[in-house]
Design an enzyme around this catalytic site. Structure first.
Site, mmCIF file in Angstrom:
data_model
loop_
_atom_site.group_PDB
_atom_site.id
_atom_site.type_symbol
_atom_site.label_atom_id
_atom_site.label_comp_id
_atom_site.label_asym_id
_atom_site.label_seq_id
_atom_site.Cartn_x
_atom_site.Cartn_y
_atom_site.Cartn_z
ATOM 1 N N GLU A 431 -3.852 -12.044 -7.167
ATOM 2 C CA GLU A 431 -3.389 -11.832 -5.872
ATOM 3 C C GLU A 431 -4.471 -11.723 -4.624
ATOM 4 O OE1 GLU A 431 -1.713 -7.860 -6.143
ATOM 5 O OE2 GLU A 431 -1.263 -7.830 -4.235
ATOM 6 N N ASP A 509 -2.824 -5.977 -8.406
ATOM 7 C CA ASP A 509 -3.071 -4.523 -8.077
ATOM 8 C C ASP A 509 -1.984 -3.801 -8.854
ATOM 9 O OD1 ASP A 509 -5.146 -5.402 -6.374
ATOM 10 O OD2 ASP A 509 -4.065 -5.023 -4.571
ATOM 11 N N ASP A 511 -0.452 -1.384 -8.024
ATOM 12 C CA ASP A 511 0.142 -0.705 -7.363
ATOM 13 C C ASP A 511 1.667 -1.124 -7.282
ATOM 14 O OD1 ASP A 511 -0.014 -2.683 -5.724
ATOM 15 O OD2 ASP A 511 -1.095 -1.811 -4.177
ATOM 16 N N ASP A 513 3.351 -3.133 -4.727
ATOM 17 C CA ASP A 513 3.008 -4.378 -4.176
ATOM 18 C C ASP A 513 2.604 -5.460 -5.355
ATOM 19 O OD1 ASP A 513 3.993 -3.852 -1.791
ATOM 20 O OD2 ASP A 513 2.082 -3.977 -0.881
#
Ligand code: 0RA
Length: 649
Positions: A431, A509, A511, A513
């Site tokens: 990403e 990541d 997290d 997102d």
């Protein structure tokens, strides 16, 4: 010349038929000794209770997970017989619990699963449990017997009176055999939900004594469906817009094969056919699914041709055009199923095809005659699907042709590896460009390639297929991976002959997102490159969540427990935790190239999770729920899962 001595083999097998054989080679009986094998024990016990339900004697099954990781499965069936088994001069209960494959000798009239891994008998569960207690309510009395590693530790005892009937099995999986003995609530709940839909009328209860709710009660759930497969299809499509008022429902029986099907069209574009044989999911389909598809193609083709709806078309309508936006559950009961395929997830019995085809065909023919308006709507939709497929084919061929004209080059954004051997090569889908840059520096360029994916990848839920080929990121994925979609007999197939990497690793990541992007990419793979998932080529990288440091020492941690343990280890003795620093990694970008290699990319130390078709299917469901048009199920989903969700939404 050597003569094979068959007697020797037979004798040897005889000698091994005790439960010791199960303990020696557990994998042969329950598939594996990992978390999957552990849950297999539960399903083995529950299968017996379901058999009682199928025989018409049981309408309730309770499952209780205890604090010590033992489990109780209770049913209100007839209860395992306790009388004397003439030949073995023992209680039938003891025989069922301690003799391999004895369970099936007693019951008739039910569908036993001879293939696959189910149906090995409750004695296998006994063999693989450090402790097991069977409690039988029968003939007005309560009987019990206890075992350890499959061997009785008590006689069959009459311990009291009872006005009902049923079997209670409590067992503790043997920790010396299983890699883990921790049952997973979600795994249990998901299968019970499925079983409730597949066995209408049956009440299933799950209680987890390991988890306490705010009001002090145990975490629990109940599962029940009066509508069965019709409700199952409605549940699967809860975030989609239904086309027909009610799903079309089929039941039938021929030559001891029972057929049950529910199907619904929705306004979406994907085909979702879930299939089961004797309550076991057949992920790879098989003869029952072929029969179902055959009936759909035959009846709709006939209707479309006879009514002249297809006369103006300049191209042919293919089987899959009839299944666009179709969600169906196909469930059959087969006395002696044969399972084939890599994971034994495909039904092989050839006689089943024509039986299902006939049952479904009869109902469809009738439905089309009785509902001309709906029939016309479906045919219009099929024509649209065929038109879209034609447009997609042109778009795809144009992209593929342009690529060939441009020298068949790889995407500019790809940092390829030097190895040309796909079996040792890996590609990281990363990403963002900045994390992509770090990964590029950190990798071992011999066998690791990096493809950064920028921006929001196309929302594949709403896109028509021909549009996805306009998308740069998606084109890049096709060319970098070396896969192409081709048509064979009017069906789209993924050609993997030129697959350039055997490991495709999604790295995002840690997290919210990041997990959304992972869901998005998985949905794309599920819908357009499913064969890659099925063959186990897709993986998810697990970057660490923390680094705990003290002076020159440091430890990476992947969860809270590890973080606590690391702090504990560094503060011990000194009594001073001021010198301990904790870094929380939110994104891949917070690590330097060396850290990213050490924690997430180095095959020696990294954690890679292989994506199963179940994961991808669930991602697809979550995705259509989050992105779909229907708002209420989305809100409901978020509310229901907020408390237990591992990633917050
Ligand atoms: C053998 C024969 C009968 C039932 C069962 C076994 C049986 C096994 C299990 C395992 C869990 N729950 C179970 N419930 C029943 C038939 C008994 C009869 O004919 O009365």
């Amino acid at each position: 010349m050597t003569v094979q001595n068959n007697d020797y083999g037979a004798n040897k097998i005889q000698a091994l038929e005790g439960l010791e054989a199960v303990r020696k080679r557990p994998g042969m009986y329950i598939g594996s000794t990992d978390i999957k094998g552990l849950h297999h024990l539960v399903w083995e016990v529950v299968d017996n209770s379901i058999d009682e339900h199928l025989a018409g004697h049981c309408d309730r099954i309770d499952m209780i997970v205890h604090k010590d990781q033992s489990m109780t499965v209770k049913d209100n069936g007839r209860g395992i017989p306790v009388g004397l088994h003439e030949k073995l001069q023992k209680s039938a209960l003891e025989v069922v619990m301690t003799v391999l494959h004895a369970g099936g000798k007693f019951d008739k009239d039910t569908y036993k699963v001879s293939g696959g891994l189910h149906g090995v008998g409750v004695s296998c569960v006994n063999a693989l449990s450090s402790y097991l207690k069977a409690e039988v309510h029968r003939e007005g009395k309560v009987f019990t017997q206890e075992y350890s590693q499959g061997k009785p530790t008590t006689a069959v005892l009459e311990v009291g009176d009872s006005s009902d009937t049923g079997t209670y099995i409590s067992f503790k999986p043997d920790a010396t055999i299983f890699e883990t003995t921790e049952f997973k609530y979600d795994t249990l709940a998901q299968r019970l939900k499925e079983l409730a839909f597949l066995n209408k009328g049956l009440y299933l209860y799950l209680v987890d004594e390991r988890e306490i709710e705010d009001d002090g009660s145990f975490r629990s759930e109940s599962f029940h469906s009066e509508g069965g497969l019709v409700e199952y299809v409605q549940y699967l499509d809860e975030s989609r817009t239904a086309f027909l008022e009610e799903p079309i429902y089929v039941t039938g029986k021929k030559d001891e094969v029972e057929v049950e099907v529910a199907m619904q069209y929705n306004t979406g574009y994907s085909e979702n056919i879930y299939s089961f044989v004797n309550n076991i999911a057949t992920k790879e389909g098989g003869t029952h699914v072929s029969g179902f598809k055959r009936a759909i193609t035959r009846e709709f083709s006939k209707y479309g041709n006879d009514s002249g709806f297809f006369s103006k078309l300049k191209f042919t309508v293919s089987g899959e055009d009839f299944r666009e936006g179709l969600t169906a559950v196909v469930s059959v009961k087969v006395p002696e199923p044969q399972f084939k395929g890599q994971t034994k997830g495909e039904l092989g019995n050839s006689e089943v095809t024509s039986i299902v085809s006939q049952c479904v065909g009869d109902v469809l023919k009738h439905y089309l005659e009785e509902n001309p308006k709906k029939a016309k709507q479906i045919i219009d939709k099929v024509v649209l699907a065929a038109t879209a497929r034609e447009a997609a084919r042109k778009a795809r061929e144009s992209v593929q042709r342009k690529n060939v004209l441009a020298g068949g080059g790889l995407p500019g954004k790809l940092s390829d590896c030097t190895s040309k051997d796909p079996t040792e090569s890996e590609i990281f889908l990363v990403e963002g460009d900045s994390a992509g840059g770090t990964a590029k520096q950190g990798r071992d360029r011999h066998f690791q390639a990096i493809l950064p994916l920028r921006g929001k990848i196309l929302n594949v839920e709403k896109a028509l297929e021909h549009k996805i080929y306009d998308n740069e990121e998606i084109k890049n994925m096709f060319t970098a991976l070396g896969v192409s979609i081709e048509e064979k007999d009017g069906e789209r197939v993924l050609n993997l002959d030129k697959l350039r990497y055997h490991k495709i690793v999604i790295m995002t990541d840690a997290d919210v997102d990041g997990s959304h992007i992972t869901t998005l990419i998985l949905t794309f793979f599920f819908r357009y490159m499913r064969a890659l998932v099925e063959r186990g080529h897709i993986y998810i990288a697990a970057p660490p969540l923390y680094q705990v440091k003290k002076g020159k020492q440091s430890m990476y941690c992947w969860n809270e427990d590890e973080r606590k343990a690391a702090i504990e280890a560094y503060t011990q003795g000194s009594g001073n935790d001021g010198s301990v620093k904790i870094q929380r990694y939110k994104g891949l970008g917070e690590m330097n190239a060396e850290q990213l290699w050490d924690t997430t990319m180095d095959p020696v130390s990294r954690i890679l999770r292989q994506v199963t078709i179940d994961d991808a299917m669930e991602a697809d469901r979550v995705f259509s729920m989050l992105m779909g048009e229907e708002v209420p199920p989305r809100r409901d989903f978020i509310e229901r899962n907020a408390k237990y969700a591992k990633v917050d939404i």
